[in-house]
Each structure stands twice: as structure tokens, then as C-alpha cells.
Design a protein around this motif. Structure first.
Motif, PDB file in Angstrom:
ATOM      1  N   ILE A 162      49.221  80.876  20.523  1.00  0.00           N
ATOM      2  CA  ILE A 162      50.551  79.830  22.422  1.00  0.00           C
ATOM      3  C   ILE A 162      50.128  80.188  22.897  1.00  0.00           C
ATOM      4  N   LEU A 163      51.079  81.174  23.337  1.00  0.00           N
ATOM      5  CA  LEU A 163      51.376  81.929  24.444  1.00  0.00           C
ATOM      6  C   LEU A 163      50.102  82.332  24.316  1.00  0.00           C
ATOM      7  N   PHE A 164      49.104  82.357  25.347  1.00  0.00           N
ATOM      8  CA  PHE A 164      47.551  83.111  25.244  1.00  0.00           C
ATOM      9  C   PHE A 164      47.025  81.507  25.969  1.00  0.00           C
ATOM     10  N   GLY A 165      46.744  80.880  24.571  1.00  0.00           N
ATOM     11  CA  GLY A 165      46.381  79.108  25.831  1.00  0.00           C
ATOM     12  C   GLY A 165      47.371  79.100  26.425  1.00  0.00           C
ATOM     13  N   SER A 166      48.760  79.044  26.082  1.00  0.00           N
ATOM     14  CA  SER A 166      49.715  78.302  27.486  1.00  0.00           C
ATOM     15  C   SER A 166      48.950  78.948  28.527  1.00  0.00           C
ATOM     16  N   VAL A 167      49.484  80.385  28.564  1.00  0.00           N
ATOM     17  CA  VAL A 167      49.657  81.456  30.407  1.00  0.00           C
ATOM     18  C   VAL A 167      48.200  81.291  30.220  1.00  0.00           C
ATOM     19  N   MET A 168      46.971  80.592  30.006  1.00  0.00           N
ATOM     20  CA  MET A 168      45.609  81.436  30.563  1.00  0.00           C
ATOM     21  C   MET A 168      45.053  79.617  31.057  1.00  0.00           C
ATOM     22  N   ILE A 169      45.369  78.750  30.600  1.00  0.00           N
ATOM     23  CA  ILE A 169      45.755  77.014  31.597  1.00  0.00           C
ATOM     24  C   ILE A 169      46.070  77.015  32.409  1.00  0.00           C
ATOM     25  N   LEU A 170      47.473  77.620  32.532  1.00  0.00           N
ATOM     26  CA  LEU A 170      48.105  78.110  33.780  1.00  0.00           C
ATOM     27  C   LEU A 170      46.991  78.762  35.002  1.00  0.00           C
ATOM     28  N   ASN A 171      46.859  79.386  34.590  1.00  0.00           N
ATOM     29  CA  ASN A 171      46.217  80.064  35.298  1.00  0.00           C
ATOM     30  C   ASN A 171      45.193  79.834  35.612  1.00  0.00           C
ATOM     31  N   SER A 172      44.284  79.650  35.134  1.00  0.00           N
ATOM     32  CA  SER A 172      42.834  79.092  35.673  1.00  0.00           C
ATOM     33  C   SER A 172      42.913  77.293  35.869  1.00  0.00           C
ATOM     34  N   ILE A 173      43.812  76.865  35.974  1.00  0.00           N
ATOM     35  CA  ILE A 173      44.711  75.604  36.859  1.00  0.00           C
ATOM     36  C   ILE A 173      44.572  75.969  38.048  1.00  0.00           C
ATOM     37  N   ASN A 174      46.014  77.030  38.527  1.00  0.00           N
ATOM     38  CA  ASN A 174      45.923  77.665  39.652  1.00  0.00           C
ATOM     39  C   ASN A 174      44.809  77.691  40.334  1.00  0.00           C
ATOM     40  N   THR A 175      44.287  79.337  40.116  1.00  0.00           N
ATOM     41  CA  THR A 175      43.340  79.637  39.931  1.00  0.00           C
ATOM     42  C   THR A 175      42.107  78.130  40.592  1.00  0.00           C
ATOM     43  N   LEU A 176      41.975  76.618  39.875  1.00  0.00           N
ATOM     44  CA  LEU A 176      40.639  76.224  40.849  1.00  0.00           C
ATOM     45  C   LEU A 176      41.375  75.405  41.692  1.00  0.00           C
ATOM     46  N   PHE A 177      42.738  74.958  42.123  1.00  0.00           N
ATOM     47  CA  PHE A 177      42.838  74.138  42.607  1.00  0.00           C
ATOM     48  C   PHE A 177      43.260  75.120  43.723  1.00  0.00           C
ATOM     49  N   ARG A 178      43.010  76.266  44.177  1.00  0.00           N
ATOM     50  CA  ARG A 178      44.019  77.271  44.841  1.00  0.00           C
ATOM     51  C   ARG A 178      43.098  77.617  45.172  1.00  0.00           C
ATOM     52  N   ALA A 179      40.928  77.350  45.242  1.00  0.00           N
ATOM     53  CA  ALA A 179      40.182  78.362  45.279  1.00  0.00           C
ATOM     54  C   ALA A 179      40.464  78.016  46.951  1.00  0.00           C
ATOM     55  N   ASN A 180      40.351  77.316  47.703  1.00  0.00           N
ATOM     56  CA  ASN A 180      39.747  77.101  49.136  1.00  0.00           C
ATOM     57  C   ASN A 180      41.559  77.875  49.759  1.00  0.00           C
ATOM     58  N   ALA A 181      42.762  77.524  48.738  1.00  0.00           N
ATOM     59  CA  ALA A 181      43.846  77.886  49.996  1.00  0.00           C
ATOM     60  C   ALA A 181      43.674  78.944  49.790  1.00  0.00           C
ATOM     61  N   LYS A 182      44.956  79.339  51.056  1.00  0.00           N
ATOM     62  CA  LYS A 182      45.243  80.791  51.810  1.00  0.00           C
ATOM     63  C   LYS A 182      46.250  81.447  51.219  1.00  0.00           C
TER      64      LYS A 182
END
Length: 275
Positions: free
Chosen positions: A119-139
Motif C-alpha cells: 500500500i505504501l509503495f502504490g501510494s508513494v509512487m502514484i503521488l510521485n508520478s502525478i507530480n512528475t507528469l504535471f511538472r514536466a515543464n515546470a521550473k
């Protein structure tokens, strides 16, 4: 053979071989060490094919994943270093914090691990992926890495969580280095070396962690299933350099999006199976 009929054995080996190829390629491409593929795949094989208890299956999946990542990380780290993508100053500054984090994470996993890790694996990685996806062009959030004291804390946390989750370190290292203005290709190359720092001592500690569980599948030593690792390792090593070459020609923002999408897919699958 090994308690499986021929069709089950072929299916199991095939799944692990495919996952080894994918994980090796992603290790070279994204510097993630392959653990985000290894852990869900091994967990699925342990509970679905080998009928291992889910709590034990997650601990074995993380330990075996770390073992699988040793040759993959070596291959990816060497390829990245040769291409000038590794920041050795970061590795030197983080080394002590990472080693301490590996020890603490290994102890927690060995003695207190269970399905909550899935559960920890899935939760941490989902948050990580969402942050990375929507900040791909972010400064980047920061102009440079913080002072040494805070870098030690960062290195400790990366190593500790990575060992517990069986992910090697690159999955957490890449977003952090990107946020501190480290160029994406350099962040990915450095994270390959971080993965090596994490998985080697982590796997050794979990092999030597104590008594092998009585209901563990054949080929298990401590909390690492060596037979599973043998099925995965060869193709993962062969595929890692191809990921490095492929990634050299991809724009940084695209690399981030590929990283995020791959991470999100496997994380959701892992979380659903754990719940």
C-alpha cells in the motif's frame, strides 16, 4: 518442477523474463533501477502462481527486487558514467546518508514488513508520478541543492524508503534533483549510481537478515528469492544500455512524462492488488 506444472513454470519464467527486459530498458532510460517493474511483477508471481501469503510476498518481492537491480544498476550506471551523465560530487556527499538509510530501511522491512508495504509503495509512487507528469515543464523549485546537512537527510530518506519499497533509489532521486535545478539527463545518470548504492547493501542485508520463512518458495535465502532473480537478471542487464542510448535522443520534458506514466501504471496496479 518447483511445485508447478509445466504450463505454470513456463508462464512464470516468461513473465519474469519480460519484466526483466522492460525493467532493464527503463533503468537505462530513466535511471529508476527497475524496481518499479520488479516489485509488482514479483509480488504478482508470488501470490498468484506460487500461492505465497500476501504479507510475506511483499517482503520477498522487495528483497528480490533489490537483488535483481544489482547487475541492472551496474550496467546502467556504467553506461551513464561513460556518457558524462553522473555527478560524482552528489554521490560523494550523499554516500554516508544513503548507507545509514539502507541499514534502517532493511531492518524495518525485515522485521516489520508486510502487505502495508504494498500500500505504501502504490501510494508513494502514484503521488510521485502525478507530480512528475504535471511538472514536466515546470521550473525547478530551487536554484541549487541545499546545504550538506539537509542533503544528508535527503539521502537518508531516499535510501530508507527505497530499500523498504524495493525500488533502488532512482525513482525518488530524479524528481528531487530536478527540483534542485539539476539537468534531467544528469539527474537520471546520477540516480543510476544512487540505485547501485542502495540495492547492493540492501540485498546483502536482507539475505543475511535471519531465518528464511518456512512457507517461502523454493530458492529463498533470508528474504531474497534467488530463483526469481535468476529468471529476471540476464535480460535486464542486456536491455539497460539500450535504454541509455534511446534516452540520449529524447527531450528532457518527454523523459519526465515517460517516467511519470510508467510509474503511474505500475503503482495503480500494485495498490489495487494490495487493497
Amino acid at each position: 518442477m518447483l511445485g508447478l506444472d509445466v504450463s505454470e513454470l513456463i508462464f512464470t519464467v516468461g513473465v519474469l523474463a519480460v519484466c526483466g527486459s522492460i525493467a532493464g530498458f527503463l533503468a537505462g532510460l530513466l535511471g529508476i533501477g527497475g524496481g518499479v517493474i520488479f516489485v509488482p511483477a514479483l509480488y504478482f508471481v508470488f501470490i498468484s502462481v506460487l500461492k505465497v501469503d500476501p504479507n510475506l510476498a511483499m517482503v520477498l518481492a522487495t528483497g528480490t527486487s533489490l537483488m535483481c537491480m544489482i547487475p541492472t544498476s551496474i550496467s546502467a550506471a556504467i553506461s551513464q558514467y561513460r556518457r558524462g551523465n553522473t555527478d560524482m560530487h552528489v554521490i560523494k556527499r550523499w554516500s554516508l546518508g544513503m548507507l545509514c538509510g539502507v541499514v534502517v530501511g532493511s531492518v524495518i522491512s525485515a522485521f516489520y514488513g508486510g502487505q502495508w508495504l504494498a500500500i505504501l509503495f502504490g501510494s508513494v509512487m502514484i503521488l510521485n508520478s502525478i507530480n512528475t507528469l504535471f511538472r514536466a515543464n515546470a521550473k525547478p523549485a530551487f536554484k541549487t541543492l541545499p546545504r550538506q546537512f539537509f542533503q544528508n537527510i535527503i539521502a537518508f530518506c531516499i535510501a530508507c524508503f527505497s530499500v523498504m519499497l524495493g525500488i533502488g533509489g532512482g525513482t525518488l532521486t530524479v524528481p528531487i534533483l530536478n527540483a534542485c535545478s539539476v539537468e534531467p539527463h544528469k539527474a537520471i545518470g546520477t540516480s543510476s549510481a544512487v540505485s547501485l548504492f542502495v540495492c547492493v547493501p540492501g540485498a546483502i542485508i536482507l539475505i543475511l537478515s535471519g531465518h528464511t520463512p518456512p512457507n517461502a518458495p523454493i530458492g529463498t535465502f533470508g528474504l531474497v528469492n534467488l530463483l526469481g532473480a535468476i529468471c529476471v537478471i540476464p535480460l535486464s542487464v542486456l536491455a539497460a544500455p539500450y535504454g541509455v542510448r534511446f534516452g540520449k535522443n529524447i527531450k528532457p520534458a518527454t523523459l519526465k512524462r515517460i517516467f511519470a506514466i510508467a510509474l503511474f501504471i505500475v503503482s495503480v496496479r500494485m495498490l489495487l492488488s494490495a487493497i
